[in-house]
Motif scaffolding. Structure first.
Motif, PDB file in Angstrom:
ATOM      1  N   ARG A   4      32.427  59.826  46.388  1.00  0.00           N
ATOM      2  CA  ARG A   4      32.778  59.517  47.884  1.00  0.00           C
ATOM      3  C   ARG A   4      33.243  60.843  48.435  1.00  0.00           C
ATOM      4  O   ARG A   4      32.912  61.295  49.707  1.00  0.00           O
ATOM      5  CB  ARG A   4      33.671  58.423  48.036  1.00  0.00           C
ATOM      6  N   ALA A  48      35.147  57.856  43.303  1.00  0.00           N
ATOM      7  CA  ALA A  48      36.092  58.435  44.392  1.00  0.00           C
ATOM      8  C   ALA A  48      35.594  59.802  44.425  1.00  0.00           C
ATOM      9  O   ALA A  48      35.322  60.616  45.544  1.00  0.00           O
ATOM     10  CB  ALA A  48      37.574  58.422  44.125  1.00  0.00           C
ATOM     11  N   PHE A  72      41.986  61.465  47.655  1.00  0.00           N
ATOM     12  CA  PHE A  72      42.323  60.421  46.637  1.00  0.00           C
ATOM     13  C   PHE A  72      43.357  60.814  45.687  1.00  0.00           C
ATOM     14  O   PHE A  72      43.329  61.644  45.072  1.00  0.00           O
ATOM     15  CB  PHE A  72      40.798  60.250  45.794  1.00  0.00           C
ATOM     16  N   GLU A 116      38.642  53.770  39.067  1.00  0.00           N
ATOM     17  CA  GLU A 116      37.927  54.139  40.403  1.00  0.00           C
ATOM     18  C   GLU A 116      37.710  55.456  40.747  1.00  0.00           C
ATOM     19  O   GLU A 116      36.750  55.983  41.478  1.00  0.00           O
ATOM     20  CB  GLU A 116      38.606  53.407  41.555  1.00  0.00           C
ATOM     21  N   THR A 144      44.792  58.488  49.735  1.00  0.00           N
ATOM     22  CA  THR A 144      44.403  57.025  49.440  1.00  0.00           C
ATOM     23  C   THR A 144      44.663  56.783  48.006  1.00  0.00           C
ATOM     24  O   THR A 144      43.994  57.193  46.867  1.00  0.00           O
ATOM     25  CB  THR A 144      42.931  56.825  49.777  1.00  0.00           C
ATOM     26  N   ILE A 159      44.125  55.115  44.253  1.00  0.00           N
ATOM     27  CA  ILE A 159      43.099  54.394  43.494  1.00  0.00           C
ATOM     28  C   ILE A 159      43.353  54.436  41.922  1.00  0.00           C
ATOM     29  O   ILE A 159      44.553  55.108  41.710  1.00  0.00           O
ATOM     30  CB  ILE A 159      41.630  55.177  43.568  1.00  0.00           C
TER      31      ILE A 159
END
Length: 420
Positions: free
Chosen positions: A401, A398, A410, A394, A388, A390
């Motif tokens: 998360r 992350a 990430f 961010e 993912t 980013i």
């Protein structure tokens, strides 16, 4: 183009861009900081071994980061489970474009797009010449082996940044043969710096081959990469165990069987899948923050995975251990664990003639072959691990998360070069 002198760096066309990076502040805290633009000399800073200060890096290149990933190993530090110092710049999963090169670099050019193994290796010592690049003897005065942005690894500045210095670049960097093709598959290729070779190494060490039955403990990114690697090696059945339902669902999404270890001993669930309560090959992709099984899943028990794997791996088999184990853990469950001493059921392993392989993955042993598998569509590793992209800004969110168990890998994109 730099020749590696201080004078050159003062007029670097990129230095004026600044350099923002992710730094560890203390348990549970990271932030974006402004740090120095890379120099061809290793400077003093958080975690830098004094013997490395002033070390010339004329054999290095400066990369403009295209992708730099958050790793579970970073998360161990951010949780406060290592002796990492405050303000350590994080990041060892590096993919980038060469924007400057030292005077001793011969085979890389400005504009080349490269993957960088997380292990830093000189290419000159006995271990490097024997392909044991995870335990290079010359890059870390503390012990064999080094990495970017990691505790006790020599103090090389991390790569969760806009720019980073890569030493011994001709040896360490893997150049992608076609830059445009590489950018089309950049999320997959970004996994070559660590988790894909690491998971694959765990499977090779465990003896995975055509027709093997494999149990991978842990459905985080390394465990999922190991599962994909086992499939690439020809395993007949790949079983992934974890506590996290969303991560287990991701494992099932590319053809793995799964075991929910919160329900109890994985042997019982493995028997339901295979008809026997054992596998040919075991892989530990969890490491020292392991928890128990069943009711014990609520408590940390760092030897659980290793002991479980010795129980459920067939006699004469092997264990690959890419999961991280440390020599210093301030948050360990007891005094022994704080020093990396675990209560292993070695008698079981000995009685069953099991072998196991630990330590850093020697990334260069595998990364070119895995690059070719990606470029020729033999594996979709980014999809398997939930890559993912980013922004750098961010990244602190992350980290939180990821710590909460998000089933994602990430990928920080500091310059906005990866299509969303």
């Amino acid at each position: 183009m730099s020749t590696g002198t201080a004078e050159d760096l003062q007029v670097s066309p990129h230095a004026s861009d600044g350099n923002h990076a992710i730094a560890y502040l203390g348990p549970g805290r990271v932030e974006v900081q402004t740090i120095d633009y890379p120099d061809f000399v290793l400077r003093d800073g958080p975690g830098v071994n004094p013997a490395n200060v002033g070390r010339r890096v004329d054999h290095g290149v400066v990369l403009k980061l295209v992708a730099t990933n958050i790793c579970g190993s970073d998360q161990h530090m951010v949780r406060g489970r290592t002796t990492a110092p405050p303000n350590l710049v994080l990041g060892h999963e590096i993919t980038g474009e060469v924007v400057e090169k030292g005077r001793d670099v011969e085979f890389l050019d400005i504009g080349d797009l490269v993957s960088v193994p997380f292990n830093i290796a000189c290419g000159r010592c006995r271990n490097c010449k024997e392909r044991k690049t995870g335990i290079c003897l010359n890059v870390n005065p503390d012990r064999p082996g080094s990495a970017y942005g990691y505790v006790d690894m020599g103090g090389w500045v991390g790569g969760q940044a806009e720019y980073v210095l890569v030493p011994y670049a001709d040896f360490n960097a893997l150049k992608f043969p076609d830059k445009a093709q590489a950018m089309e598959k950049i999320l997959d290729l970004a996994m070559l710096s660590d988790i894909f070779p690491t998971g694959f190494h765990g499977c090779v060490s465990a003896g995975v081959t055509v027709g093997s039955t494999v149990y991978v403990a842990g459905a985080g990114p390394v465990g999922l990469a190991a599962a994909a690697g086992a499939q690439l090696l020809g395993a007949a059945v790949v079983i992934v165990g974890d506590l996290n339902a969303e991560r287990l669902e991701r494992a099932r999404s590319f053809g793995c069987e799964t075991v929910d270890v919160s329900r109890g001993d994985p042997r019982d669930q493995i028997e339901q899948i295979l008809g026997v309560p054992e596998v040919d090959c075991g892989v530990d992709a969890v490491g020292f923050e392991a928890r128990g099984h069943g009711e014990g899943a609520k408590r940390e028990a760092p030897a659980t995975v290793l002991n479980s794997l010795m129980e459920l791996t067939a006699a004469g088999g092997a264990l690959g251990v890419p999961g991280l184990y440390v020599t210093g853990d301030p948050g360990g469950v007891d005094e022994a664990a704080k020093k990396g001493s675990l209560s292993l059921d070695l008698g079981t392993g000995w009685a069953k003639s099991l072998s196991f392989t630990t330590g850093q993955c020697p990334v260069m042993k595998y990364n070119r072959q895995l690059m070719m598998a990606i470029l020729h569509d033999r594996v979709q590793i980014a999809k398997a691990v939930g890559a993912t992209p980013i922004s750098l800004e961010e990244a602190p969110d992350a980290y939180a998360r990821f710590d909460a168990g998000a089933p994602q890998k990430f990928v920080i994109d500091p310059h906005g070069l990866i299509p969303r």
